[in-house]
Write a protein that holds these residues in place. Structure first.
Motif, short mmCIF file in Angstrom:
data_model
loop_
_atom_site.label_atom_id
_atom_site.label_comp_id
_atom_site.label_asym_id
_atom_site.label_seq_id
_atom_site.Cartn_x
_atom_site.Cartn_y
_atom_site.Cartn_z
N LYS A 358 0.82 -1.21 0.00
CA LYS A 358 0.00 0.00 0.00
C LYS A 358 0.86 1.26 0.00
O LYS A 358 0.45 2.29 -0.55
CB LYS A 358 -0.94 -0.01 1.21
CG LYS A 358 -2.04 -1.06 1.10
CD LYS A 358 -3.05 -0.97 2.23
CE LYS A 358 -4.16 -1.98 2.04
NZ LYS A 358 -5.28 -1.82 2.97
N THR A 359 2.05 1.17 0.59
CA THR A 359 2.98 2.31 0.56
C THR A 359 3.47 2.56 -0.86
O THR A 359 3.56 3.72 -1.31
CB THR A 359 4.19 2.04 1.48
OG1 THR A 359 3.73 1.82 2.81
CG2 THR A 359 5.15 3.22 1.48
N LYS A 362 0.60 4.05 -2.83
CA LYS A 362 0.44 5.46 -2.44
C LYS A 362 1.51 6.33 -3.12
O LYS A 362 1.21 7.44 -3.59
CB LYS A 362 0.55 5.59 -0.93
CG LYS A 362 0.45 7.03 -0.43
CD LYS A 362 0.74 7.12 1.06
CE LYS A 362 0.77 8.57 1.51
NZ LYS A 362 1.17 8.69 2.94
N GLU A 363 2.73 5.83 -3.18
CA GLU A 363 3.82 6.59 -3.81
C GLU A 363 3.57 6.75 -5.31
O GLU A 363 3.80 7.83 -5.88
CB GLU A 363 5.15 5.86 -3.57
CG GLU A 363 6.39 6.66 -3.94
CD GLU A 363 6.59 7.90 -3.08
OE1 GLU A 363 7.30 8.82 -3.54
OE2 GLU A 363 6.03 7.97 -1.97
N ASN A 365 0.63 6.78 -6.75
CA ASN A 365 -0.47 7.75 -6.88
C ASN A 365 0.01 9.19 -6.71
O ASN A 365 -0.51 10.12 -7.34
CB ASN A 365 -1.56 7.45 -5.85
CG ASN A 365 -2.37 6.22 -6.21
OD1 ASN A 365 -2.51 5.90 -7.39
ND2 ASN A 365 -2.89 5.52 -5.22
N SER A 366 1.01 9.38 -5.86
CA SER A 366 1.54 10.74 -5.64
C SER A 366 2.25 11.27 -6.89
O SER A 366 2.32 12.48 -7.10
CB SER A 366 2.49 10.76 -4.44
OG SER A 366 3.68 10.06 -4.73
N ARG A 374 -3.44 11.08 0.48
CA ARG A 374 -4.08 9.81 0.79
C ARG A 374 -3.36 9.12 1.94
O ARG A 374 -2.13 9.17 2.05
CB ARG A 374 -4.06 8.89 -0.44
CG ARG A 374 -4.85 9.44 -1.61
CD ARG A 374 -4.97 8.41 -2.71
NE ARG A 374 -5.71 8.92 -3.86
CZ ARG A 374 -6.03 8.20 -4.93
NH1 ARG A 374 -5.68 6.92 -4.97
NH2 ARG A 374 -6.68 8.74 -5.94
N LYS A 375 -4.15 8.46 2.77
CA LYS A 375 -3.58 7.73 3.90
C LYS A 375 -3.71 6.24 3.66
O LYS A 375 -4.67 5.78 3.04
CB LYS A 375 -4.29 8.12 5.20
CG LYS A 375 -3.96 9.52 5.67
CD LYS A 375 -4.38 9.69 7.12
CE LYS A 375 -3.92 11.08 7.58
NZ LYS A 375 -2.94 11.03 8.62
N ILE A 376 -2.73 5.50 4.16
CA ILE A 376 -2.80 4.05 4.09
C ILE A 376 -3.79 3.57 5.14
O ILE A 376 -3.72 3.97 6.30
CB ILE A 376 -1.41 3.44 4.33
CG1 ILE A 376 -0.45 3.86 3.22
CG2 ILE A 376 -1.47 1.93 4.45
CD1 ILE A 376 0.99 3.50 3.48
#
Length: 487
Positions: A358-359, A362-363, A365-366, A374-376
Motif C-alpha cells: 500500500k505504501t 500510495k507513492e 499515486n503521488s 491519501r492515507k494508508i
C-alpha cells in the motif's frame, strides 16, 4: 537502565523453566528413563536455585521502558535456551553443546530446524522436551509470565511489545495481565482440541500431544524421521487445518469469543492470509498433479505444504524438494510472507506485506496526482505514520541481516540454494529449506561458526530483529556494564 528489574525478570524466567522441566521428569518416570530423569532434575535444581537468588531481592523500581523490555526479552530467550539445552548434553543424546544449543534455540523460537538425522533414537523425555519448547515459545515466554505472575508498575506492555510479532501490538482488554491470560486460554483451548482430534484419528497419545505442541507453536519438530509423512491422510488434514488456524491473528478468535463476528470476519489481514493460501495451493496443486496417483493426494500435499510454510511450522508430508521449480519458488516466497501478526507464526507477516504494498501504491499515486493526500488504511482505519515508518525500517533491516547471514555462511562453500534457503528457513523460523537442508535432510552439514550465525537468525527472526539487535548497541552495552558494576 533499570537492571534490577531485568535481573528480576530473568530470575522469574529461570523459575518458570524449572517448573516446566517437571513435565519431562514425569515422562521419564512413566517410560523408566532414569538417566533422563536425573539430567532434568539436575538442570531443574540449577534453574530453581539461580532463579530464587535472582528474585530474592526485589527490584528497586518496577517501572521500565521499551529499552529494558527489549533487553529483558532477548536475555530471557538466550538464558532459557542455554539452560534448556543442558539435558541433551548431560544425557549425551546430543553430546555437542553447539548442536544441543542449536536444537534448543530452534525449539524455543519455533523454527524446527534440526541437526538430528535420527530423531527416533532420542529418549521419550528428550522428545517431549524438544516438542514442549515449541509450545512454550509459540505464544511467548514473557507473555506466559505476564499471564501468571503479577508484575506491577504499569510498564508490562513494553515486555509484550518487545516479544509479540507484528508491526504493532494492541491490548485486547485494558489490563495487560488479562490480555495475556485471554491469549493463553485461546492457545491452550485450541491445542487441547487438536490433541483430541488426533487421538480420534488413532494417533498414539504421546504422538498426539507432541505433534500438537509443534503445530500450536508453529514449530514443526517431528517425532518421526519422516516428519508427518507416515501418518494417515486424516491426521495430515487435521494438522493442516490447525497449522493454518494457529497462523491467524488471535484478535480474530477473541472477537469470535465475544460473538463479534463482523469484526472477526472483516479483518483485512486475515482475509488476505486465506487468499494467499488459496491461490498458492491452487497453483501448486495443478503444478504437482502428475506426481501423485490421484487428485486428492495432490490436493492434500499441496495444502499441507502451503499451510506448513506460510505459517512457518515446517512439518512435511512429502519431500517437496523434488517438486517442480514453480512450486518450490512459491514455497520460498511464502517463507518470507509468513503468517498473520498476533499469531504464533513467523516470517515478515502478512500485515507488513500489506503495508509495504500500500505504501508503494500510495507513492505511485503521488506521482500521478501530486496534490492528492491519501492515507494508508487497514480495516478501514488509517495506519499511523510511525507504524508505516517502523515497517519500512524493519524490512530494510531484515534484508540487511539476511544478506549478511548468507554471506557469512557462504564460506562453507556448500551451495547458493542451500545457504540462501538455510538463512530463509531460520530467520523466518520455518525449519526446512531446499537441497542439503531440505525436508529429508538436516542442518548438521554446517560447521560451528555457521550454526551460531543461524542461531542468531532464529532468535532475531522470533524477536522481530530489534529486541536482539539492541543488545549490540554501544549505548545499551555501556549502560548494562555500568549498572551491573554498580549493582
Amino acid at each position: 537502565m533499570n537492571t534490577s528489574i531485568i535481573r528480576y525478570i530473568l530470575g522469574l524466567v529461570l523459575k518458570m523453566e524449572a517448573a516446566l522441566m517437571i513435565l519431562p521428569c514425569i515422562v521419564a518416570l512413566v517410560y523408566g528413563e532414569y538417566k533422563g530423569l536425573l539430567s532434568y532434575l539436575s538442570v531443574l535444581c540449577i534453574c530453581a536455585i539461580i532463579g530464587f537468588i535472582s528474585t530474592h531481592k526485589k527490584p528497586e523500581s518496577h517501572v521500565f521502558y521499551l529499552k529494558e523490555g527489549c533487553v529483558a526479552t532477548s536475555l530471557s530467550w538466550i538464558i532459557l535456551s542455554i539452560m534448556g539445552c543442558l539435558p541433551f548434553v548431560i544425557t549425551q543424546e546430543i553430546p555437542s553443546f553447539t548442536d544441543a544449543l542449536f536444537e534448543t534455540i530452534s525449539g524455543f523460537t519455533t523454527t524446527g530446524a534440526s541437526i538430528l538425522s535420527d530423531v527416533e533414537s532420542l529418549s521419550y523425555c528428550n522428545i517431549f522436551w524438544r516438542s514442549l519448547t515449541h509450545w512454550i515459545g509459540g505464544m511467548g515466554v514473557l507473555v506466559f509470565l505476564l499471564a501468571i505472575i503479577p508484575l506491577s508498575g504499569g510498564s508490562n506492555f513494553n515486555l509484550m511489545r518487545a516479544e509479540s510479532p507484528g508491526p504493532s501490538v494492541g491490548k485486547l482488554v485494558p489490563k495487560i495481565k488479562t490480555t495475556a491470560r485471554l491469549l493463553y486460554i485461546i492457545y491452550i483451548g485450541m491445542t487441547f482440541i487438536e490433541i483430541i482430534l488426533l487421538i480420534a484419528g488413532q494417533m498414539p497419545i504421546f504422538d498426539a500431544i507432541t505433534t500438537s505442541f509443534g503445530t500450536a507453536g508453529t514449530g514443526g519438530f517431528g517425532i518421526k524421521n519422516d516428519s508427518i509423512t507416515s501418518y494417515s491422510p486424516y491426521i495430515q488434514w487435521v494438522v493442516t487445518i490447525f497449522m493454518i488456524l494457529f497462523g491467524v491473528n488471535f484478535n480474530a478468535y477473541y472477537f469470535m469469543l465475544l460473538k463479534q463476528w463482523k469484526k472477526s470476519l472483516l479483518m483485512e489481514e486475515v482475509r488476505y492470509y486465506f487468499i494467499i493460501i488459496g491461490i498458492s495451493t491452487a497453483i501448486i496443486f495443478f503444478n504437482i498433479l502428475n506426481l501423485f496417483p490421484n487428485a486428492f493426494d495432490a490436493l492434500r500435499h499441496a495444502t499441507f505444504q502451503v499451510g506448513s510454510i506460510i505459517t512457518t511450522t515446517g512439518f512435511s508430508s512429502v519431500d517437496f524438494d523434488i517438486w517442480p521449480e514453480t512450486s518450490k519458488i512459491i514455497l520460498v516466497l511464502l517463507m518470507f510472507i509468513g503468517a498473520c501478526s498476533g499469531s504464533t507464526g513467523g516470517g515478515i507477516k502478512v500485515s507488513r506485506i500489506m503495508i509495504l504494498i500500500k505504501t508503494v501504491v500510495k507513492e505511485l499515486n503521488s506521482y500521478i496526482h501530486p496534490r492528492s493526500v491519501r492515507k494508508i488504511k487497514i480495516d478501514g482505519k488509517p495506519v499511523e505514520h510511525d507504524v508505516v515508518r517502523a515497517t519500512n525500517v524493519y524490512f530494510i533491516t531484515f534484508m540487511v541481516v539476511f544478506a549478511f547471514s548468507v554471506f557469512a555462511i557462504s564460506f562453507e562453500n556448500i551451495g547458493l540454494v542451500t545457504s540462501f534457503t538455510a538463512v530463509a528457513a531460520t530467520i523466518n523460523n520455518i525449519g526446512p529449506g531446499l537441497e542439503l537442508v531440505g525436508p529429508t535432510q538436516n542442518f548438521s552439514v554446517f560447521g560451528p561458526f555457521s550454526k551460531y550465525v543461524l542461531m542468531f537468525d532464529m532468535l532475531a527472526g522470533r524477536l522481530e530483529l530489534f529486541p536482539l539487535l539492541i543488545l549490540f548497541h554501544p549505548s545499551a552495552l555501556k549502560d548494562m556494564v555500568k549498572k551491573s558494576n554498580n549493582y
